[in-house]
Design an enzyme around this catalytic site. Structure first.
Site, PDB file in Angstrom:
ATOM      1  N   TRP A  20     -88.547  21.955 -23.040  1.00 46.33           N
ATOM      2  CA  TRP A  20     -87.952  23.262 -23.331  1.00 46.33           C
ATOM      3  C   TRP A  20     -87.394  23.401 -24.730  1.00 46.33           C
ATOM      4  O   TRP A  20     -86.896  24.464 -25.098  1.00 46.33           O
ATOM      5  CB  TRP A  20     -86.850  23.614 -22.325  1.00 46.33           C
ATOM      6  CG  TRP A  20     -86.001  22.471 -21.871  1.00 46.33           C
ATOM      7  CD1 TRP A  20     -86.105  21.830 -20.678  1.00 46.33           C
ATOM      8  CD2 TRP A  20     -84.936  21.817 -22.577  1.00 46.33           C
ATOM      9  NE1 TRP A  20     -85.177  20.813 -20.602  1.00 46.33           N
ATOM     10  CE2 TRP A  20     -84.451  20.789 -21.751  1.00 46.33           C
ATOM     11  CE3 TRP A  20     -84.357  21.999 -23.826  1.00 46.33           C
ATOM     12  CZ2 TRP A  20     -83.417  19.938 -22.118  1.00 46.33           C
ATOM     13  CZ3 TRP A  20     -83.326  21.159 -24.207  1.00 46.33           C
ATOM     14  CH2 TRP A  20     -82.860  20.142 -23.353  1.00 46.33           C
ATOM     15  N   ASN A  21     -87.473  22.342 -25.523  1.00 47.81           N
ATOM     16  CA  ASN A  21     -86.784  22.441 -26.816  1.00 47.81           C
ATOM     17  C   ASN A  21     -87.595  23.150 -27.904  1.00 47.81           C
ATOM     18  O   ASN A  21     -87.024  23.774 -28.785  1.00 47.81           O
ATOM     19  CB  ASN A  21     -86.329  21.054 -27.286  1.00 47.81           C
ATOM     20  CG  ASN A  21     -87.453  20.055 -27.315  1.00 47.81           C
ATOM     21  OD1 ASN A  21     -88.545  20.304 -26.806  1.00 47.81           O
ATOM     22  ND2 ASN A  21     -87.195  18.916 -27.905  1.00 47.81           N
TER      23      ASN A  21
ATOM     24  N   GLU B 203     -95.556  12.255 -25.123  1.00 45.25           N
ATOM     25  CA  GLU B 203     -94.503  12.376 -26.134  1.00 45.25           C
ATOM     26  C   GLU B 203     -93.188  12.415 -25.382  1.00 45.25           C
ATOM     27  O   GLU B 203     -92.822  13.449 -24.822  1.00 45.25           O
ATOM     28  CB  GLU B 203     -94.691  13.667 -26.947  1.00 45.25           C
ATOM     29  CG  GLU B 203     -95.945  13.705 -27.775  1.00 45.25           C
ATOM     30  CD  GLU B 203     -95.951  12.696 -28.916  1.00 45.25           C
ATOM     31  OE1 GLU B 203     -94.887  12.091 -29.185  1.00 45.25           O
ATOM     32  OE2 GLU B 203     -97.016  12.508 -29.515  1.00 45.25           O
TER      33      GLU B 203
ATOM     34  N   GLY C  36     -89.018  10.582 -24.572  1.00 43.32           N
ATOM     35  CA  GLY C  36     -87.681  10.597 -25.168  1.00 43.32           C
ATOM     36  C   GLY C  36     -87.427   9.433 -26.116  1.00 43.32           C
ATOM     37  O   GLY C  36     -88.305   8.613 -26.381  1.00 43.32           O
TER      38      GLY C  36
ATOM     39  N   CYS D 125     -86.317  15.257 -29.552  1.00 42.00           N
ATOM     40  CA  CYS D 125     -86.642  13.930 -29.013  1.00 42.00           C
ATOM     41  C   CYS D 125     -86.501  12.826 -30.041  1.00 42.00           C
ATOM     42  O   CYS D 125     -86.104  11.720 -29.728  1.00 42.00           O
ATOM     43  CB  CYS D 125     -88.064  13.950 -28.485  1.00 42.00           C
ATOM     44  SG  CYS D 125     -89.196  14.584 -29.726  1.00 42.00           S
TER      45      CYS D 125
ATOM     46  N   GLU E  51     -80.444   8.231 -23.870  1.00 46.00           N
ATOM     47  CA  GLU E  51     -80.703   9.494 -24.549  1.00 46.00           C
ATOM     48  C   GLU E  51     -79.765  10.561 -23.969  1.00 46.00           C
ATOM     49  O   GLU E  51     -79.687  10.729 -22.753  1.00 46.00           O
ATOM     50  CB  GLU E  51     -82.159   9.924 -24.325  1.00 46.00           C
ATOM     51  CG  GLU E  51     -82.495  11.204 -25.059  1.00 46.00           C
ATOM     52  CD  GLU E  51     -83.944  11.636 -24.858  1.00 46.00           C
ATOM     53  OE1 GLU E  51     -84.413  11.627 -23.702  1.00 46.00           O
ATOM     54  OE2 GLU E  51     -84.589  11.989 -25.851  1.00 46.00           O
TER      55      GLU E  51
ATOM     56  N   GLU F  83     -99.484  12.812 -31.716  1.00 44.04           N
ATOM     57  CA  GLU F  83     -99.823  14.205 -31.956  1.00 44.04           C
ATOM     58  C   GLU F  83     -99.968  14.399 -33.464  1.00 44.04           C
ATOM     59  O   GLU F  83     -99.477  13.614 -34.273  1.00 44.04           O
ATOM     60  CB  GLU F  83     -98.729  15.132 -31.397  1.00 44.04           C
ATOM     61  CG  GLU F  83     -98.631  14.994 -29.893  1.00 44.04           C
ATOM     62  CD  GLU F  83     -98.038  16.191 -29.186  1.00 44.04           C
ATOM     63  OE1 GLU F  83     -96.845  16.445 -29.367  1.00 44.04           O
ATOM     64  OE2 GLU F  83     -98.781  16.863 -28.439  1.00 44.04           O
TER      65      GLU F  83
HETATM   66  P1  NDP Z   1     -88.854  16.872 -18.326  1.00 46.41           P
HETATM   67  O1  NDP Z   1     -89.448  15.518 -18.356  1.00 46.41           O
HETATM   68  O2  NDP Z   1     -87.865  17.196 -17.303  1.00 46.41           O
HETATM   69  O3  NDP Z   1     -90.018  17.966 -18.190  1.00 46.41           O
HETATM   70  C1  NDP Z   1     -91.107  18.022 -19.065  1.00 46.41           C
HETATM   71  C2  NDP Z   1     -92.182  18.917 -18.472  1.00 46.41           C
HETATM   72  O4  NDP Z   1     -92.826  18.230 -17.395  1.00 46.41           O
HETATM   73  C3  NDP Z   1     -91.647  20.223 -17.880  1.00 46.41           C
HETATM   74  O5  NDP Z   1     -92.569  21.244 -18.110  1.00 46.41           O
HETATM   75  C4  NDP Z   1     -91.544  19.862 -16.411  1.00 46.41           C
HETATM   76  O6  NDP Z   1     -91.520  20.995 -15.588  1.00 46.41           O
HETATM   77  C5  NDP Z   1     -92.802  19.053 -16.228  1.00 46.41           C
HETATM   78  N1  NDP Z   1     -92.818  18.187 -15.051  1.00 46.41           N
HETATM   79  C6  NDP Z   1     -91.768  17.686 -14.356  1.00 46.41           C
HETATM   80  N2  NDP Z   1     -92.216  16.895 -13.347  1.00 46.41           N
HETATM   81  C7  NDP Z   1     -93.567  16.886 -13.422  1.00 46.41           C
HETATM   82  C8  NDP Z   1     -94.606  16.254 -12.655  1.00 46.41           C
HETATM   83  N3  NDP Z   1     -94.351  15.453 -11.638  1.00 46.41           N
HETATM   84  N4  NDP Z   1     -95.898  16.475 -13.011  1.00 46.41           N
HETATM   85  C9  NDP Z   1     -96.195  17.262 -14.060  1.00 46.41           C
HETATM   86  N5  NDP Z   1     -95.253  17.902 -14.807  1.00 46.41           N
HETATM   87  C10 NDP Z   1     -93.956  17.704 -14.496  1.00 46.41           C
HETATM   88  O7  NDP Z   1     -88.304  17.071 -19.805  1.00 46.41           O
HETATM   89  P2  NDP Z   1     -87.402  18.251 -20.350  1.00 46.41           P
HETATM   90  O8  NDP Z   1     -88.124  19.541 -20.257  1.00 46.41           O
HETATM   91  O9  NDP Z   1     -86.066  18.090 -19.741  1.00 46.41           O
HETATM   92  O10 NDP Z   1     -87.352  17.866 -21.908  1.00 46.41           O
HETATM   93  C11 NDP Z   1     -86.470  16.950 -22.410  1.00 46.41           C
HETATM   94  C12 NDP Z   1     -87.128  15.606 -22.616  1.00 46.41           C
HETATM   95  O11 NDP Z   1     -88.315  15.756 -23.389  1.00 46.41           O
HETATM   96  C13 NDP Z   1     -86.252  14.663 -23.390  1.00 46.41           C
HETATM   97  O12 NDP Z   1     -86.233  13.409 -22.766  1.00 46.41           O
HETATM   98  C14 NDP Z   1     -86.907  14.544 -24.739  1.00 46.41           C
HETATM   99  O13 NDP Z   1     -86.662  13.358 -25.392  1.00 46.41           O
HETATM  100  C15 NDP Z   1     -88.341  14.776 -24.420  1.00 46.41           C
HETATM  101  N6  NDP Z   1     -89.027  15.320 -25.569  1.00 46.41           N
HETATM  102  C16 NDP Z   1     -89.932  14.533 -26.235  1.00 46.41           C
HETATM  103  C17 NDP Z   1     -90.563  14.990 -27.378  1.00 46.41           C
HETATM  104  C18 NDP Z   1     -91.566  14.151 -28.093  1.00 46.41           C
HETATM  105  O14 NDP Z   1     -92.374  14.696 -28.811  1.00 46.41           O
HETATM  106  N7  NDP Z   1     -91.566  12.839 -27.942  1.00 46.41           N
HETATM  107  C19 NDP Z   1     -90.272  16.312 -27.907  1.00 46.41           C
HETATM  108  C20 NDP Z   1     -89.350  17.073 -27.121  1.00 46.41           C
HETATM  109  C21 NDP Z   1     -88.750  16.566 -25.994  1.00 46.41           C
HETATM  110  P3  NDP Z   1     -90.109  21.767 -15.333  1.00 46.41           P
HETATM  111  O15 NDP Z   1     -89.113  21.240 -16.287  1.00 46.41           O
HETATM  112  O16 NDP Z   1     -90.454  23.158 -15.596  1.00 46.41           O
HETATM  113  O17 NDP Z   1     -89.729  21.451 -13.944  1.00 46.41           O
END
Ligand code: NDP
Length: 486
Positions: free
Chosen positions: A154-155, A252, A254, A286, A383, A460
């Protein structure tokens, strides 16, 4: 400031058009700066998921066969359109995430446009290799994978949709993208613009929903690859589900990245780097350098300058361009950060700045600096994903490297020093996928971005992303008679 109407035309974008299915579970879109519901979308039903996957599968073959120069032209046209509509898209990003407009105007739609332009330019450069074996020879072709799924955090809802969509489409794939359920608006606009730019219907579909929609997409037999931006626990689940059908993945995830400030660093630059590495997007990045290791000789000066600079954090209406610090994107994330702050205090951390919820409607946490820490404390190990900087001290280079690497994550790392020999020597020993010397968190699309160890798989951006959205087909060419045993 008047707030624009952020309601999307419909919940999903499938086969070149907006699609609604009101029978899906309602998902409120909450403006983080006030906590108000500004729109409602509906989670994808099995029927919507099927339509998205079927249209992607239908469209992908002809797109793969399209002259790559034309594929690139579509992406570059979309980049131009995004730039022309930057303000409107930045306002939407602000409504979706709460990030200040001052930030979204330069970091979100623009970054998406950069990726579309970059991969648009590279599309026609998808080349193989040739190998000689005496008279015989072999060559390789890079083939698209087929239908790819993108799942976003969501960020950075616009940027993530573009960073995944651009290389996927440039290389001849179709994509079904699921944004985070908490920021569903921006990816719809990306899809709309791509199609206005000439992308044939079905090639970039957006479906809404929570984890179960992502899981349904990941598990579908038609899907060849899943690219996820999210947390490590979700990454493990998605990777395992993809493995069941031997799908390719990019993860990608955390991090808990180190930022090392050596005694000879330009302290003003180091403080600026640490601010960017912890407070931009209210810390919801992240790759943030949240473990700031400052040489003991300059710790006092670093903290003094940092505290002074924090006075310039302008908290206010994110749509006001003077605001430079916004709320947390979700109430749930705010609660997580507040719990972390309680734990930090109970474990003995000193709060040098902030450390509390800001008293206004919405999900605000003050920019926070923690000191008097040990590496074992929870706030230094886990994190937090919020505006919380942990400042630690060190006295020699080997110690800094060992402590920087003492984490299961490996997304990023940074260091500030005027000694360039030291900079390269240290970076070579840091176990992190993306490192910055005398900078932090800049991610131009020509530079690979991604993590090692628990922080992810694959990269990426840059040319390497073209590899991650294609597979090598090898062709052996016999030029002489065929010998056989009998
Ligand atoms: P989440 O891991 O909670 O969710 C990421 C996405 O995966 C959401 O769209 C979520 O849906 C979806 N999802 C959840 N469970 C499943 C599943 N079982 N199968 C398929 N999809 C699923 O992360 P957040 O959205 O809370 O984002 C924060 C995290 O993302 C932090 O840990 C951060 O470090 C990481 N991040 C990493 C980046 C990188 O490039 N390395 C960049 C930005 C963030 P929903 O949430 O809608 O339920």
């Amino acid at each position: 400031m008047t707030r624009p109407d952020a309601r999307p035309e419909a919940s999903h974008f499938i086969d070149g058009e907006y699609v609604e299915d009101g029978t899906g579970a309602p998902i409120p879109v909450i403006y983080p700066a006030t906590g108000e519901t500004i729109a409602t979308v509906h989670a994808a039903t099995p029927d919507v998921i099927e339509r998205a996957l079927a249209s992607a599968a239908r469209a992908q073959g002809a797109w793969a066969a399209t002259d790559p120069t034309e594929r690139g032209r579509v992406l570059r046209r979309a980049a131009d359109m995004i730039r022309a509509r930057n303000r409107e898209l930045s306002v939407l990003e602000t409504m979706d995430t709460g990030k200040p407009l001052q930030e979204t105007l330069v970091a979100d739609a623009t970054s998406g446009a950069d990726a579309l332009e970059y991969f648009g330019g590279l599309a026609a450069d998808l080349t193989g290799t040739t190998m000689q074996f005496g008279g015989d020879w072999a060559y390789t072709i890079r083939r698209p994978l087929g239908v790819c799924v993108g799942i976003g955090a969501w960020n950075y809802p616009t940027q993530i949709a573009c960073w995944k969509g651009a290389p996927a489409l440039a290389t001849g794939n179709a994509m079904v993208f699921k944004p985070s359920e908490t920021t569903p608006l921006c990816a719809l606009k990306v899809a709309e613009i791509l199609h206005e730019a000439g992308l044939p219907a079905g090639l970039f579909n957006v479906v809404q929903g929570a984890g179960e929609v992502g899981a349904a997409l990941t598990g579908d037999a038609r899907v060849a690859k899943v690219s996820l931006t999210g947390s490590v626990p979700t990454g493990r689940r998605v990777y395992a589900a993809a493995a069941a059908r031997m799908k390719q993945v990019t993860m990608e995830l955390g991090g808990k990245s180190p930022l090392i400030v050596f005694a000879d660093a330009d302290l003003d630059d180091a403080v600026s780097g640490a601010i960017n590495a912890n407070f931009y997007s209210s810390g919801q990045v992240c790759s943030n350098g949240t473990r700031v290791f400052v040489h003991a000789d300059v710790e006092a000066g670093f903290l003094a300058r940092l505290t002074e600079r924090l006075k310039d954090a302008r908290i206010g209406d994110p749509l006001d361009e003077a605001t430079n610090f916004g709320p947390m994107t979700t109430e749930a994330q705010m609660e997580i950060v507040l719990r972390h702050l309680d734990t930090a205090r109970s474990e003995g951390a000193r709060v040098a700045a902030g450390g509390h919820r800001i008293d206004r409607e919405g999900f605000w946490i003050a920019p926070t600096v923690l000191t008097d820490l040990t590496d074992a404390m929870t706030c230094v190990r886990e994190e937090i994903f919020g505006p919380v900087m942990s400042v630690l001290t060190f006295t020699d280079e080997e110690e800094a490297i060992a402590r920087a690497n003492a984490t299961e994550f490996g997304l990023s790392a940074g260091l500030f020093t005027r000694d360039l020999a030291r900079a390269h020597r240290v970076v070579a020993q840091l176990r992190a996928g993306t490192c910055w010397i005398n900078q932090y968190n800049l991610t131009p699309p020509g530079m690979p971005f991604g993590g090692s160890r628990q922080s992810g798989i694959g990269r990426e951006n840059a040319r390497v992303a073209m590899d991650h959205f294609t597979e090598v087909q090898t062709v052996y060419v016999g030029m002489g008679p065929v010998e056989a045993a009998f």
